[in-house]
Each structure stands twice: as C-alpha cells, then as structure tokens.
Design an enzyme around this catalytic site. Structure first.
Site, PDB file in Angstrom:
ATOM      1  CD  GLU A 111      26.117  71.794  72.308  1.00 10.41           C
ATOM      2  OE1 GLU A 111      24.898  71.901  72.122  1.00 10.41           O
ATOM      3  OE2 GLU A 111      26.613  71.495  73.417  1.00 10.41           O
ATOM      4  CG  ASP A 112      27.664  71.601  67.177  1.00 11.01           C
ATOM      5  OD1 ASP A 112      26.628  71.552  67.863  1.00 11.01           O
ATOM      6  OD2 ASP A 112      28.225  72.669  66.885  1.00 11.01           O
ATOM      7  CG  ASP A 128      31.849  80.830  68.766  1.00 10.91           C
ATOM      8  OD1 ASP A 128      31.761  80.262  67.662  1.00 10.91           O
ATOM      9  OD2 ASP A 128      30.943  80.810  69.611  1.00 10.91           O
ATOM     10  CG  HIS A 140      34.785  76.477  69.304  1.00 10.80           C
ATOM     11  ND1 HIS A 140      35.379  76.771  68.099  1.00 10.80           N
ATOM     12  CD2 HIS A 140      33.507  76.926  69.212  1.00 10.80           C
ATOM     13  CE1 HIS A 140      34.497  77.389  67.323  1.00 10.80           C
ATOM     14  NE2 HIS A 140      33.357  77.484  67.965  1.00 10.80           N
TER      15      HIS A 140
END
Length: 739
Positions: free
Chosen positions: A76-77, A139, A72
């Site tokens: 993004e990272d 999360d 997940h």
C-alpha cells in the site's frame, strides 16, 4: 524501537521451530521499503509494523503471521508489489499481505451504503484466513494507542470504526483483553468528558478502597488454601468503557454498580472450579440472580468461566469469576490462544459448510458471513451483521440436549433457523418447556424449545419482525422475495392469457417459451414476472407471440403512459373499452388531490385514498357508487374490501411539462434526540418534498414513531426522500404506509 534480534528472540522463546531466516528477511525488507517514511508522530514509519508484530508475539502467533505483520503496509505505502512479495516470501504470505492491503483501502465510516459494501468486503477478506483478522486487529490496536497524533476528524472516524467493527470482531473471536483496550481507546476520543469523569471517579474509589480489595483477595485465597485447593486469586477493576456502557444501559450511577471490582480464581481443573464455587457459596451469602455457569454452557466465542456474586468481607458485594488456567488464557487471547487458528485456514480452503458443525468462533464467523451474504443489499447485510456482533446471549436446548446459543431477545423463530434453515422455513409453532407459546416469545436461559413444522406452511412476511438473528431475517426476506416473485409470475401468466384469449389466439406453453427466449428472457417465468411487475408492455409481447397478426390487432386498447407505463392487475377488472385512461388535472375535491376520467358519457371525480399513490406506482381504480373513482396503490390492504368486479384498469397519463404533487404516507422511527425532527423536516424540504401532516403514532423513552403525509412528484422523488431520511443517524427506520 525493537531491534531485529529482539523480535526474533521473542518468537523463538515460544516457538523454537520458527523460521528465523524468514523473520530476519521480512524485518530487513520492510525497514528498507519504508525507508525515510514518517508517521504523524514524527517516528519512523517502520516502527508501526514492528509494533504490530510485537503485539502478535504476545499472542504467540506463528512465524508467517509475524512476517505478515512486518510487511502488511509495504504494498500500500511503498513501491513493493504482490509479485515481489510472492517471490521473496512465498504465496502464503503474499496472499495475507494482499488481503490486508485490500482492507486498508476500505473506508468503513462513510455514507451508509458505502460503509455496508465495504464492511461486506472486509468480512469476506477475513473469512478466507483468520490470520488476516488477527494482524488487522493488532494493526488497529497500535493505531488506537497512537491516535493522539492524528487530526480530530481522523480520531473520530477511527474511534467510530473501532467501536462499530473491530472491537466486536475481537469479542466474537474471544480476544477479550484486546477488545477491552480497543473500546477504552475509542471511548477516550469519542466521549472525552465521560471518559474523564469515569476515570476520576474510579481513581477516587480506588484510593478509598485500597485496603479492601487486598483484604477480600486474601480472604478468598485463605479459604481455598484451607480446603487444599491450589488457586491463584487476583483482583481486577472494570474498564472505563465497560462501566460507562453499563451505567448507560441500566440508567444507574457508578456507586450502584456491583461489579466495579471483581476477583478471579484460577485453578488447575474443572473439578476444582466447582469445589471453589461450593466453598464460596457456603462461606458467604449469594446475591440472587447473579450466578452464571459458562463452563458447562460456553459462550459462542468459547469463553468458559463460572460467574457468581456474594456478600463478602465487610458485607461488600463481590463478583467472582472461577476458571482454570487454560480457560483464562482462552478468555484473554481467544482464538489466538490455540494452535487451532492455523487449522482454520485449512477448513476455509476445504469449503467447510456453514451448517456442517464447525462450532469454533472462526467457524461461526464464516457461517455468519455465508448466511448474511445472501442479503438483498449491502445495507441489509450490515444491519444483520451488527445484530450478530452486538447482542448478548441466551442459551437454550433442543429436546435431545443440544445447546443453542442465541442473541438476547431471540425468539423460537431464531431458534428454528439456528438448528437448521429447513426447520426455520417450515416452522409454524413452538413449545417452550412443554407449553405451547407464540412464535414471537422471547427466549430465556435454559429454555427447552420444540419447533412444530409443516412443509405446506406459507410463512407471513411480517414474521421478520419477530426475528433477531441475521440468519433468520435473511432467510425470511429471501422467502418473501421468492413468494412475491411467484405472485408476479401468476399475475403475468393471467394477463398474457387474457390478452391472447381476447385476441382469439390459441397458444401453447411451447409458443410462450419460444416467445420469452425471443424477447430476451431466460425463461417463460422470467417473462411472466416482468409482465406482472409492469416492466414490459403486453403490446410488445403480443407482437412476438402473434407475429403474423394484422397490425391493428397488435395495437393496445389503451393509451400508453408517457413516462411510467401501464398499471394492470388480475382478471375481473372492467374492460378498458368501457373506461379510458385517466387524465389528471389540478383541482381539489374534499381536500384531496382530484383528477377526472374521460368516459363515453361523463367525467367522474377521482380521489386518492389515504396512504396515497404516486406516478410510478402500480394503481387500481375502484368504482364507488355516488363517489366516482377511488385510486389505490396496488399493495393497499384496503383493496380487499372491494369486489373485483368494481375494480377498474387505470394508468398514469402525466404531462411532464406540468408536474403535479401526489400524496404519500411514510412511517419514520426516530431517536428521541434534540434536533431529530428538524433533521427529518430538513431532508424532506431540501429534496423538494412537502409535509402535509405529521402524527406522533407512538412515543417511548428512547424513540418516537411518526406518520408523515407527504406530497411528492413521483415514485423516484419519494424514494429519494426515503433514502435521505435513512442516511440520518437519528433515524432508525423508514417505511411507506398504505391504508
């Protein structure tokens, strides 16, 4: 940190058919993608998605959801892309990861308007697939478990977000255990002193009552066994946040709470639930008003249980929850407790109608989102959604026995909209348990409600104040906007018709429609509405409708306003040839801002009525015998007191080089908190406004309604002040007043 084979074994234990290769591939890919990244605690970053996946295995979710949890954060990272995820894991998982990436980029605790817009995006994202919400909740839970490693500001922001958004969403999905843990973590960081006080008192009570809880549990278990009922009995302690919330809400001490310790009795069948209830009620005295049957009338999140309170052993008040093992599993894990969460995605893909009968928690979430997306602006959406998320419930019935669950405090108007939007739109009265009752009556559990309707009914906009649910409020506001649009269309039609008649020009609907299209409007009604709102000058339109007229015929018979345009209203106003445009000058008459009017024979004094009008408002002048001219804002209810033949067509004529202040009145509802009034005054002062008077119109235990007379330069200035006030946490409501 959990090893790869341990995660796979956890999934295979409850789902032997799970795709083991998919889980292994996701584990290795995420671990390599995050590489040497570290969390604030110093732990490898990959430990976070791994813990999220572990939380979801406790909920027994499918392999695609577990793989999504592992992945997940990679888009993004890390350097991973959506295309790469689609190629390696398929478009289904790619879509889930992409949805979670978009949610992560939202800042839900920000300025109010930004928060509202981001919240709208959040709900849209989770409404497409329930698994997005489930992964996001897991999360958030792991982040809250490790919040001590974050900076104080991050802890506060995440805790506020959790209490405002994620904990209520978990509750709406019936995931009570997850909701309670989220609330307690947020409570710990937002109110550390209160958290410590409650936990210490709980510890003291736990030590004092160590033997009592077991004694009561054994007594209940013994009674069930004697009746031949197989039952599991357990004691539980209420969570700190739930205790603190109840103490705050009811204004009572910890010792006065009757349900700090509760007991659950789990049985095999619904029949056994009621048998246990009979045993308990015939053995011990009941506490009046403390019985609720959520088995026959489940909550909106599918929660089922029988709640009762009795005076048990040692004459202690004992709260009991009686349910089946299946009901208990649903109460703890909500929608994730069933395989139906896999089918919810199919419902969304197939365009399941919000009013077509999908009564699952996720179906209701989608219905709520579908309704609230019709709100006029993001702030309205946020307001309505929080109303839906936070309110407790009452259960009412239609004459045919259909159960309607509503927020506590709901009225027959909310009931009507819950049955169907058309019934709400046509509602005129209500019968509650056979008695004719006002439409703003608060409903109670068990009420039977009959709605009386009329297709010709014009619902007052003020009825919005009677509604509690977002669905009802959104529909009422939508109808009010449509009614206002119809009024502007009628006004614009009259104004254009009068102008054409004054020019002795024959016209037809075809010519008007052609002129509208030529002027850039989609329809004649859109053009009429623009005229009615004073968004377009009639002189401009006359040149289009009468293209061959002499130039002087197209000249307006009034002096155009320099900045805000001309204010006009209905037929019957004094002709503009008799009264010219207003010329403002600085002077004072009877303490009111005064202006003069240049007429053919004299200068007349001008006075603004209470409530005021400011440049940018549409205004009306009224000729008052012996008093000159009174100026009203077009929406002032006092205009009804004057015959239209006394109304005068007026317009603003402001010199931008010499700005003046004009009176306006607002109502501010503020919380009774230290510094609230100072915050309000500071906002007005910092935005350049001037306070002329403050009146405390209403005082209650927790709020105060103030009427504030302001002096502002124009409508833009006033709206800037109102927006600044609404952004303050201590301010609940701001609205303009007209008298």
């Amino acid at each position: 940190m959990m090893r790869q084979y341990e995660l796979v074994e956890r999934v295979l234990k409850y789902d032997p058919k799970a795709d083991e290769a998919l889980l292994n591939r996701a584990y290795v890919y995420a671990m390599k993608a995050h590489g040497n990244q570290r969390r604030a605690s110093g732990a490898p970053y990959f430990s976070h998605p791994l813990e999220v996946a572990a939380i979801l295995t406790d909920l027994k979710l499918d392999d695609a959801t577990i793989a999504t949890a592992l992945l997940h954060d990679v888009i993004e990272d890390t350097d991973a892309t959506r295309t790469e995820i689609d190629q390696m894991f398929g478009p289904e998982i790619g879509s889930l990861v992409d949805g979670l990436t978009k949610i992560k980029r939202l800042d839900l605790v920000s300025k109010k308007a930004e928060q509202a817009e981001n919240f709208r995006k959040l709900l849209i994202a989770i409404s497409t697939d329930i698994r997005v919400l489930l992964v996001k909740l897991a999360d958030r839970l792991h982040n809250m478990r490790t919040l001590e490693h974050m900076k104080p500001e991050s802890r506060r922001r995440n805790s506020e977000e959790t209490l405002d958004i994620y904990a209520p969403l978990a509750g709406m999905m019936g995931m009570q255990a997850l909701r309670e843990e989220l609330e307690d973590h947020a409570f710990r960081w937002l109110h550390p002193d209160a958290y410590q006080a409650v936990t210490e008192r709980l510890s003291d009570m736990r030590n004092r009552n160590r033997g009592l809880v077991e004694e009561i549990r054994q007594a209940i278990a013994r009674k069930c066994a004697d009746a031949g009922i197989k039952a599991d009995t357990m004691g539980r302690e209420k969570k700190p946040y739930a205790i603190w919330s109840k103490m705050e809400h009811k204004q009572i001490s910890l010792e006065q709470l009757s349900d700090i310790y509760g007991f659950r009795v789990l049985v095999d069948s619904i029949e056994d639930c009621y048998r246990v209830l009979g045993i308990v009620h015939t053995t011990w005295s009941t506490v009046p008003g403390r019985f609720k049957d959520y088995v026959s009338a489940p909550k909106r999140n599918n929660y089922q249980s029988i709640h009762t309170t009795v005076y048990g052993p040692r004459h202690q008040r004992v709260e009991l929850q009686i349910r089946t093992h299946e009901m208990h599993h649903t109460a703890e894990y909500g929608i994730a407790a069933h395989a139906i969460y896999k089918n919810e995605q199919a419902h969304a893909r197939n365009g399941h109608d919000a009013e077509s009968g999908d009564d699952s928690p996720y179906g209701r979430l989608r219905a709520m989102i579908s309704t609230l997306l019709e709100a006029a602006n993001p702030e309205e959406f946020l307001e309505h959604t929080k109303l839906e998320l936070f309110h407790d419930q009452v259960f009412c019935f239609t004459p045919k026995g259909r159960l309607i669950a509503l927020p506590r405090g709901a009225t027959p108007l909310d009931f009507a909209y819950a049955v169907h939007t058309d019934i709400g739109n046509e509602a005129i009265a209500a019968y509650i348990n056979g008695r004719h009752m006002p439409i703003d009556t608060h409903l109670r559990n068990g009420d039977e409600v009959v709605i009386e309707t009329s297709k010709n009914h014009v619902r007052p906009a003020a009825w919005e104040a009677f509604a509690v649910t977002g669905r009802a409020r959104a529909a009422i506001r939508r109808a009010a906007r449509e009614a206002e649009r119809r009024r502007f269309i009628a006004l614009g039609r009259q104004l254009l018709g009068s102008s054409l008649a004054g020019a002795e020009v024959d016209y037809s609907e075809e010519k008007i429609k052609a002129a509208a299209l030529k002027s850039g409007f989609k329809s004649a009604d859109e053009m009429f509405a623009a005229i009615g709102r004073d968004e377009i000058a009639l002189s401009d339109l006359l040149g289009v409708v009468i293209p061959n007229a002499p130039a002087e015929q197209n000249e307006p018979s009034y002096k155009p306003a320099r900045k805000f345009g001309r204010a006009q209203a209905q037929d019957g106003w004094v002709n503009i040839d008799k009264v010219t445009s207003l010329k403002f000058r600085s002077s004072e008459i009877d303490g009111a801002t005064a202006v003069s009017i240049s007429g053919p024979s004299q200068d007349l004094p001008i006075r603004f009525e209470p409530g005021g009008a400011v440049p940018g408002d549409r205004i009306v002048g009224v000729m008052a015998m012996g008093e000159g001219i009174r100026v009203f804002q077009i929406h002032s209810p006092r205009l009804k007191e004057y015959e239209q033949e006394h109304w005068i067509d007026v317009t603003w004529d402001i010199d931008p080089e010499h700005p003046q202040r004009f009176p306006a009145r607002i109502s501010v509802t503020a919380l009774n908190a230290p510094g609230s009034l100072a915050d309000i005054a500071r906002v007005i002062g910092e935005t350049g406004g001037n306070i002329d008077n403050i009146k405390m119109a209403k005082r209650a235990a927790d709020f105060t309604v103030m009427h504030i007379d302001l002096e502002v330069f124009d409508l833009v200035h006033l709206n800037h002040i109102v927006a600044g006030l609404r952004a303050k946490p201590a301010v609940a409501k701001v609205e303009r007043l007209f008298e």
